[in-house]
Enzyme design. Sequence first.
Site, short mmCIF file in Angstrom:
data_model
loop_
_atom_site.label_atom_id
_atom_site.label_comp_id
_atom_site.label_asym_id
_atom_site.label_seq_id
_atom_site.Cartn_x
_atom_site.Cartn_y
_atom_site.Cartn_z
N ASP A 21 -32.66 76.97 -8.24
CA ASP A 21 -31.30 76.49 -8.03
C ASP A 21 -30.64 76.10 -9.35
OD1 ASP A 21 -29.08 75.85 -6.54
OD2 ASP A 21 -29.83 73.89 -5.88
N HIS A 38 -26.43 83.64 -13.05
CA HIS A 38 -27.41 84.44 -12.30
C HIS A 38 -28.14 85.42 -13.22
CE1 HIS A 38 -26.00 82.57 -8.74
NE2 HIS A 38 -24.85 83.21 -8.67
N LEU A 132 -51.18 89.10 -9.11
CA LEU A 132 -50.23 88.17 -8.50
C LEU A 132 -49.46 88.83 -7.34
CD1 LEU A 132 -48.55 85.44 -8.71
CD2 LEU A 132 -46.97 86.75 -10.13
C1 IPE Z 1 -30.88 77.77 -1.95
O1 IPE Z 1 -29.96 77.43 -2.94
C2 IPE Z 1 -31.05 79.23 -1.91
C3 IPE Z 1 -31.54 79.87 -3.14
C4 IPE Z 1 -32.01 79.26 -4.19
C5 IPE Z 1 -31.51 81.29 -3.14
P1 IPE Z 1 -28.47 77.00 -2.57
O2 IPE Z 1 -27.84 76.56 -3.82
O3 IPE Z 1 -27.80 78.06 -1.81
O4 IPE Z 1 -28.75 75.76 -1.60
P2 IPE Z 1 -27.76 74.71 -0.94
O5 IPE Z 1 -26.94 75.45 0.06
O6 IPE Z 1 -26.95 74.12 -2.04
O7 IPE Z 1 -28.65 73.71 -0.31
C1 IPE Z 2 -29.23 79.50 -7.32
O1 IPE Z 2 -28.21 78.99 -8.10
C2 IPE Z 2 -29.11 80.99 -7.10
C3 IPE Z 2 -28.70 81.38 -5.76
C4 IPE Z 2 -28.49 80.57 -4.75
C5 IPE Z 2 -28.50 82.79 -5.53
P1 IPE Z 2 -26.82 78.59 -7.45
O2 IPE Z 2 -25.93 79.78 -7.45
O3 IPE Z 2 -27.00 77.93 -6.14
O4 IPE Z 2 -26.27 77.54 -8.52
P2 IPE Z 2 -25.52 76.17 -8.21
O5 IPE Z 2 -26.39 75.38 -7.28
O6 IPE Z 2 -24.21 76.51 -7.58
O7 IPE Z 2 -25.40 75.52 -9.55
MG MG Z 3 -27.29 76.00 -5.57
#
Ligand code: IPE
Ligand code: IPE
Ligand code: MG
Length: 253
Positions: A21, A38, A132
């Site tokens: 995240d 990303h 792995l």
């Molecule tokens: C969870 O992250 C999904 C992934 C890391 C792919 P999100 O950033 O989407 O989660 P929420 O919705 O904030 O909890």
């Molecule tokens: C995690 O990073 C990647 C995915 C959920 C695909 P986020 O895109 O959720 O990044 P934040 O949480 O908005 O910073």
């Molecule tokens: Mg996120």
Amino acid sequence: MGLLDSIDLNKLPKHVAIIMDGNGRWAKERGEDRVYGHHEGVVSVREIVNASAEIGIKYLTLYAFSAENWNRPKEEVDALMELLVNTIRKETDELDKNNVRLSIIGDFASLPLICQKELNEAMDLTAKNTGLNLILALSYSSRREIADAARKIALDVVAGKLQPGDINENSFKNYLYTSAFPDPELMIRTSGEYRISNYLLYQLAYAELYFTNKHWPDFRKNDLIDALLNYQQRERRFGKTSEQIQKNTPQHV
Ligand code: IPE
Ligand code: IPE
Ligand code: MG
């Protein structure tokens, strides 16, 4: 002695699950578009996959795209799917060379056809590998996984393949997307969010949870090692008392 040498190889988790995240916030903090985050996140994926293989972790599950992530702006979803295709295309040979076996959990059919094709090819190519196990959670929802399991069980009961009395915690596991994998002992979430976000709800029942404020693009090999060292200091009691655990575990010297 490096940080890596402080890991007790006898106390390694077999399976580590990660919620990657914070890509968006990492990019915003740098005045960049979320998609840039990303892309940088893929660099961390590569490093963490290689480090996990090197350390000897057998299963690594990465939450790459949740079922809920389809609700993001279309441009971001499109960019993520394109990044997925390009990354798989670019990295598969390296994964294969490193004896990594790729698997997917989630609603595979909901992914764009080009993603399905690339992923199928990568899974076929690496199917024989014995190092792995890299498991990508894509279009994944744990609640849907559990509901799917209930439906499959109902179908087996109707078909006479399963007796209702045979449904228990262990047989239930066989109907989850993760039936071929052991439960994760350690779940890591980056970016300072303290939630599970519909991830492996059944499988994480007794996992150790580790949260770090670092955003995913900043999470590298040493951060994984920190998480593993932290894990190794914990006492996993599974409902027992500390005294019971100490008596049965030979102390490491
Ligand atoms: C969870 O992250 C999904 C992934 C890391 C792919 P999100 O950033 O989407 O989660 P929420 O919705 O904030 O909890
Ligand atoms: C995690 O990073 C990647 C995915 C959920 C695909 P986020 O895109 O959720 O990044 P934040 O949480 O908005 O910073
Ligand atoms: Mg996120």
